[in-house]
Design a protein around this motif. Structure first.
Motif, PDB file in Angstrom:
ATOM      1  N   ARG A   1      75.117  71.839  45.088  1.00  0.00           N
ATOM      2  CA  ARG A   1      76.552  70.415  43.784  1.00  0.00           C
ATOM      3  C   ARG A   1      78.351  70.529  44.720  1.00  0.00           C
ATOM      4  NH1 ARG A   1      76.879  67.907  39.425  1.00  0.00           N
ATOM      5  NH2 ARG A   1      78.504  68.558  38.034  1.00  0.00           N
TER       6      ARG A   1
ATOM      7  N   GLY B   1      81.410  68.856  44.575  1.00  0.00           N
ATOM      8  CA  GLY B   1      82.503  68.221  44.170  1.00  0.00           C
ATOM      9  C   GLY B   1      84.057  67.840  45.067  1.00  0.00           C
TER      10      GLY B   1
ATOM     11  N   HIS C   1      80.219  74.509  40.250  1.00  0.00           N
ATOM     12  CA  HIS C   1      80.478  73.450  41.991  1.00  0.00           C
ATOM     13  C   HIS C   1      79.643  74.477  42.472  1.00  0.00           C
ATOM     14  CE1 HIS C   1      81.774  69.775  39.758  1.00  0.00           C
ATOM     15  NE2 HIS C   1      81.257  69.487  40.430  1.00  0.00           N
TER      16      HIS C   1
ATOM     17  N   LEU D   1      83.874  72.958  46.915  1.00  0.00           N
ATOM     18  CA  LEU D   1      84.562  72.664  46.074  1.00  0.00           C
ATOM     19  C   LEU D   1      85.025  71.890  47.974  1.00  0.00           C
ATOM     20  CD1 LEU D   1      86.355  73.476  43.375  1.00  0.00           C
ATOM     21  CD2 LEU D   1      84.887  71.824  43.723  1.00  0.00           C
TER      22      LEU D   1
ATOM     23  N   THR E   1      83.449  80.510  44.169  1.00  0.00           N
ATOM     24  CA  THR E   1      83.536  79.120  44.771  1.00  0.00           C
ATOM     25  C   THR E   1      84.307  79.043  46.167  1.00  0.00           C
ATOM     26  OG1 THR E   1      82.046  78.744  42.200  1.00  0.00           O
ATOM     27  CG2 THR E   1      83.244  76.889  44.098  1.00  0.00           C
TER      28      THR E   1
END
Ligand code: AMP
Ligand code: MG
Length: 423
Positions: A188, A190, A253, A256, A309
């Motif tokens: 995922r 972003g 997420h 990023l 992340t």
């Protein structure tokens, strides 16, 4: 969500070579753990989570590669044609009866070889006479027949874990009878743009504004990877707003991506935002276009010191964003997706241009490819500038000029990265 330790990218150098950046990603980003079973029809583009050993041989049985006549090679006479009585007929999908010595069976492509037969004469080469076929000399034993397992032996590794499932892999899995496959979860990702000058396409364009292109370029580049891309909009040029947006997006997420605001100007806030929410590794990448690029790890929710992340701040100029995406975001995404490394394809070409560059950094010159006497000739795009979107739409490839090169002349060998393999 995948979690990285916040010092996983720690390194000492101020200006990182492209190779060192790629090696760092390969070495430090852990492979993901989860897996989902997906139907074959939904597996395109996903990453295989486990090795796939062949549960059956391919082809599954000895069969004919052509329409023709199956016979025993040992029955051939040597010099002249051999006359074999026609006994039997076997079409694709039918079982085959054993073949008596001295006879031939009519056979069609994909049909099982009658037990005893080992060779097939193509129908185009056959002469027929009164219930018999004349086989000319010269056929090798086993000609025009496909042994069981000649493609994949039973139990052999058909597809390795980490392989991205494209049309050929989907076809191979289907041929092995797999109705579903274990795949890694999509990464995922972003995507933010940054900059007070940016407007979203569709909105009115204010004075001193320009439409945001990077977000859409990056989302489109991500769409070719095993990713669930998430459009997170445009961040203003304010440090606190950037920090708050990164912090709130981090938990939901695996990665990023931002573009713009990553240089050292006082309106560049991405680095400070990463530092506020985690740990920054400032990668000044030894590449043009694209030098400023920041990588960091944002602390997980609750401010845990370990686990976070990854965030990648790409430069704002559109061509620089693309070049750094290819060298940083692409391998990072592939690692997070559990995919095997996929080095970018470099193709030999001949320079059609004259160029000077600084040593110590790699440069990507946008070129058009034209057929040459032996190799394709790379003609440089007329204008330079990392902001020229048409240098990408009107060219076919990047010519990759290595760190140690300072001059390029017409006729020099160059390596190019064709856009067809990138975009
Ligand atoms: P920056 O790195 O923020 O200083 O941006 C460098 C240049 O890239 C400036 O001309 C920006 O207007 C432009 N730029 C930054 N982000 C975008 C974007 N998302 N789309 C198009 N141009 C951008
Ligand atoms: Mg900016």
């Amino acid at each position: 969500m995948a979690q990285l330790s916040d010092d996983c990218f720690a390194f000492g150098g101020p200006l990182l070579s492209v190779e060192a950046a790629e090696a760092l990603i390969a070495a430090r980003v852990p492979a993901p753990a989860g897996e989902d079973m997906v139907a074959l029809g939904a597996a395109l583009g996903r990453v295989l989570a486990r090795d796939l050993p062949a549960p059956l041989p391919l082809p599954p049985f000895f069969n004919s590669a052509v329409d023709g006549y199956a016979f025993r090679h040992a029955d051939l006479m040597g010099e002249g044609p051999t006359r074999l009585v026609l006994a039997g007929r076997v079409a694709a999908g039918q079982p085959a009866a054993p073949l008596a010595p001295g006879t031939a069976a009519r056979i069609f492509t994909g049909a099982p070889m009658p037990p005893g037969a080992d060779t097939v004469l193509m129908q185009e080469d056959a002469a027929l006479a009164e219930g018999a076929v004349l086989v000319p000399p010269g056929l090798k034993p086993g000609a025009n027949a496909r042994p069981a397992g000649e493609d994949v032996a039973r139990g052999a590794l058909a597809l390795p874990a980490g392989r991205r499932l494209r049309a050929p892999e989907i076809g191979l899995a289907a041929a092995l009878g797999c109705a579903s496959l274990p795949v890694r979860p999509r990464v995922r990702v972003g995507v933010f743009s940054t900059g007070d000058e940016l407007a979203s396409p569709g909105a009115a364009l204010g004075a001193a504004q320009t439409y945001d292109s990077n977000r859409f370029t990056l989302l489109a580049l991500l769409a070719r990877l095993p990713v669930e891309p998430v459009d997170l909009g445009i961040l203003p040029d304010r440090a606190e707003a950037c920090a708050a947006a990164l912090a709130s997006a981090a938990g939901a997420h695996d990665l990023l991506l931002t573009s713009g605001g990553v240089s050292t100007g006082e309106e560049d806030h991405v680095r400070a935002a990463i530092e506020a929410g985690g740990r920054l590794v400032f990668w000044r990448l030894a590449v043009k276009p694209g030098r400023p690029a920041a990588l960091g790890v944002l602390r997980g929710a609750g401010g845990a010191s370990i686990g976070g992340t990854p965030v990648l701040g790409l430069p704002g100029n559109p061509v620089a964003a693309v070049v750094t995406f290819l060298h940083l975001a692409r391998p990072l995404v592939l690692r997070l997706a559990g995919a095997l490394p996929e080095p970018l394809l470099r193709v030999p070409a001949e320079s059609g241009f004259r160029y000077r560059k600084k040593s110590g950094r790699r440069e990507y010159v946008r070129v058009r490819l034209a057929p040459g006497a032996t190799l394709p000739v790379a003609e440089k795009f007329e204008r330079e500038g990392a902001g020229l979107l048409t240098s990408l739409t009107e060219c076919d490839a990047f010519a990759e000029l290595p760190e140690d090169v300072v001059t390029v002349a017409p006729g020099d060998p160059v390596r190019v990265l064709p856009f067809a393999a990138l975009f």
